[in-house]
Write an enzyme that holds these catalytic residues in place. Structure first.
Site, mmCIF file in Angstrom:
data_model
loop_
_atom_site.group_PDB
_atom_site.id
_atom_site.type_symbol
_atom_site.label_atom_id
_atom_site.label_comp_id
_atom_site.label_asym_id
_atom_site.label_seq_id
_atom_site.Cartn_x
_atom_site.Cartn_y
_atom_site.Cartn_z
ATOM 1 N N CYS A 106 0.827 -1.208 0.000
ATOM 2 C CA CYS A 106 0.000 0.000 0.000
ATOM 3 C C CYS A 106 0.873 1.275 0.000
ATOM 4 O O CYS A 106 1.457 1.603 -1.018
ATOM 5 C CB CYS A 106 -0.983 -0.026 1.163
ATOM 6 S SG CYS A 106 -2.406 1.047 0.876
ATOM 7 N N HIS A 140 -3.870 -5.180 0.722
ATOM 8 C CA HIS A 140 -3.357 -5.633 2.022
ATOM 9 C C HIS A 140 -3.449 -7.155 2.137
ATOM 10 O O HIS A 140 -4.528 -7.688 2.413
ATOM 11 C CB HIS A 140 -4.148 -4.975 3.164
ATOM 12 C CG HIS A 140 -3.852 -3.528 3.341
ATOM 13 N ND1 HIS A 140 -2.837 -3.066 4.149
ATOM 14 C CD2 HIS A 140 -4.416 -2.435 2.776
ATOM 15 C CE1 HIS A 140 -2.795 -1.742 4.097
ATOM 16 N NE2 HIS A 140 -3.747 -1.338 3.275
ATOM 17 N N GLU A 196 -2.339 -8.950 4.480
ATOM 18 C CA GLU A 196 -2.415 -9.346 5.884
ATOM 19 C C GLU A 196 -3.852 -9.415 6.404
ATOM 20 O O GLU A 196 -4.120 -10.040 7.431
ATOM 21 C CB GLU A 196 -1.596 -8.380 6.759
ATOM 22 C CG GLU A 196 -2.128 -6.973 6.895
ATOM 23 C CD GLU A 196 -1.735 -6.021 5.772
ATOM 24 O OE1 GLU A 196 -1.815 -4.800 5.982
ATOM 25 O OE2 GLU A 196 -1.347 -6.489 4.680
ATOM 26 N N SER A 248 -2.063 -13.162 37.737
ATOM 27 C CA SER A 248 -3.391 -12.532 37.689
ATOM 28 C C SER A 248 -4.497 -13.548 37.457
ATOM 29 O O SER A 248 -5.667 -13.223 37.575
ATOM 30 C CB SER A 248 -3.424 -11.520 36.548
ATOM 31 O OG SER A 248 -3.358 -12.211 35.299
ATOM 32 N N GLY A 249 -4.130 -14.780 37.099
ATOM 33 C CA GLY A 249 -5.131 -15.762 36.691
ATOM 34 C C GLY A 249 -5.339 -15.746 35.193
ATOM 35 O O GLY A 249 -6.038 -16.592 34.643
#
Length: 511
Positions: A80, A168, A170, A222-223
């Site tokens: 692009c 694009h 992706e 944190s789990g």
């Protein structure tokens, strides 16, 4: 082991991270760097990709990368903006398009016997996103593909291994995008696709052993997926020298503190659970502003964590579950072109009084790669499949001030919703789900009595990276059942609504 690497130069496209992830899906390691901070040692990279950009190459402010060490010396793919840049400043011409070229298109011409387009035929769908278009190819440019509206959709520059596309690859809507990237990287640039989850685990564990030796490391669990996978990698490397601390801030899901603690102990981790619920609720008393709530929670967490960490004799490292998007956005915020969407709590955020060195075993990985690495270590599927959960927990899903009663109500509501998603086999089809307690009371009727009670909103979204998200069209019968269960089982709630906003413009969380 040295892996072949691909360098992606970021010109500010919203899709730059997607390019890196698509490349990594080919088992090729890729790195994103701002276009104006090109690594000094280009010998480390086998190929280079130039990203898209919201900028126009015709603008006085156009981004100009220094490509003298790349053009003609390494395989190069312009996407692009990258394609338009290679044309406009190398003898070609870019002009404003008569119509904004955005969305799906189909290739109407594909050059035969061209390795770059092997396996891609006329009619292949591609995704366009630009307002400029290439009117004239650069010097030595050769047309490779067109769409109905875009003549110069793909080209190469003869005499060098340089290719360019105005679409694009992706983006999922480019149906043969992965094939095109594989053609360029594997078959043209000869990049070796050997970067796998198993290889990552073996090499990371070896690196951690060398880096940490016999040192002690503390990690706040944190789990969630990131901290859990980071813990397992460190556990493999240093065993009992890893000290994990799991803090209950009183804002976790119902019964989560106990259940996650058991799960961690079953994984062989050295974990200490600290119930600091009262301390957090005290700090939050009377606060309604979302930013003040976040700051109060962050401050108390650091205080609690520091209290616990200082009890461990001789600890010298703090481990964090930082992942690659956090790193990219932090770099971009200090000079790269991509706008930072939010600040991150786990990049360079140590208070001065915690004199610990930082180790971040996941800082090269995207979220989906973290899950694959966890799976390759045999970690529990349910833990790896957990929905993301905000660091401040239910505090930012209770709009307004926080009280123990409001937390109880929301925990009960959330449990009915999440348990329902699991029972209906919907949990794994959703990226993130939760309930929000609104600062609104509404009139209802229960039996023969009028009620004046709380309203809750349910939220379920699908996403790949949380940067964009769509609301999930949950079955009406499911929503009906969950709504009835919540109103009948949770004292204090008499109305349930479902949030059908996408991101953008709405965020995933309400605060």
């Amino acid at each position: 082991m040295q892996h072949d690497k691909v360098l992606i130069l970021d010109f500010g496209s919203q899709y730059t991270q997607l390019i890196a992830r698509r490349v990594r899906e080919l088992n090729i390691y890729s790195e994103i760097h701002p276009f104006n901070k090109i690594p000094t040692n280009l010998d480390d990279y086998k190929a280079v990709i130039l990203s898209g950009s919201p900028m126009s190459v015709r603008s006085d402010d156009a981004f100009h990368p220094d490509l003298k060490g790349i053009r003609g010396k390494k395989p190069l793919l312009g996407v692009c903006y990258g394609a338009q840049y290679l044309a406009h400043f190398s003898g070609g011409q870019v002009a404003e398009s008569n119509t904004r070229e955005y969305g799906r298109a189909n290739l109407s011409y594909v050059e035969e016997n061209e390795p770059f387009l092997a396996g891609i035929s006329e009619g292949s769908q591609v995704w366009m996103s630009h307002s400029d278009t290439i009117k004239k190819l650069p010097t030595n440019g050769k047309l490779l593909a067109s769409t109905h509206d875009v003549e110069n959709a793909a080209y190469k520059i003869e005499g060098e291994t340089t290719f360019a596309i105005q679409f694009h690859p992706e983006v999922y809507h480019s149906t043969d995008g992965k094939q095109l990237l594989e053609n360029f990287l594997v078959h043209i640039a000869n990049v070796n696709p050997d970067w796998t989850p198993n290889a990552f685990v073996d090499e990371t564990v070896a690196d951690l052993k060398a880096q940490l030796g016999n040192d002690k490391v503390v990690l706040g669990l944190s789990g969630g997926v990131d901290s859990s996978v980071a813990a397992m990698l460190l556990h493999k490397a240093i065993g009992e020298n890893l000290y994990c601390i799991f803090v209950n801030n009183g804002l976790l899901r119902k019964d989560e503190f106990t259940s996650v603690l058991k799960q961690y102990e079953g994984m062989g981790l050295n974990v200490k659970g600290v119930d600091a619920s009262a301390r957090f609720l005290d700090a939050l008393a009377g606060l309604s502003d979302p930013e003040k709530k976040r700051k109060a929670i962050g401050r108390v967490f650091i205080e609690v964590f520091d209290d616990e960490a200082t009890q461990i004799q001789g600890v010298t490292w703090l481990a964090q579950g930082t992942i690659y998007p956090d790193v990219i956005e932090s770099v971009s915020a200090t000079g790269g072109p991509s706008a930072t969407i939010k600040s991150h709590h786990n990049v360079g955020g140590l208070p001065d009084f915690m004199k610990l060195k930082i180790v971040e075993p996941l800082k090269a990985l995207f979220k989906d790669e973290v899950r694959r690495v966890g799976a390759s270590m045999g970690m529990d599927k349910q833990l790896l499949g957990r929905h993301p959960f905000p660091g401040p927990g239910l505090a930012i899903r209770i709009l307004g001030d926080i009280t123990a009663e409001k937390v109880r109500i929301l925990q009960e509501v959330d449990a009915v919703f999440i348990d329902g998603l699991r029972a209906w086999d919907l949990y794994d089809k959703v990226w993130q789900a939760g309930a929000i307690l609104l600062p609104v009371n509404s009139v209802g009727v229960m039996g023969d009595e009028r009620t004046y009670e709380k309203v809750v909103a349910l939220r379920a979204v699908e996403s790949t990276d949380a940067m964009t998200a769509d609301w999930v069209d949950l079955p009406y019968k499911f929503l009906q059942k969950v709504s009835n269960d919540i109103i009948n089982k949770v004292k204090g709630v008499n109305r349930v609504v479902y949030d059908i906003s996408s991101k953008p413009p709405a965020t995933i969380e309400w605060e």
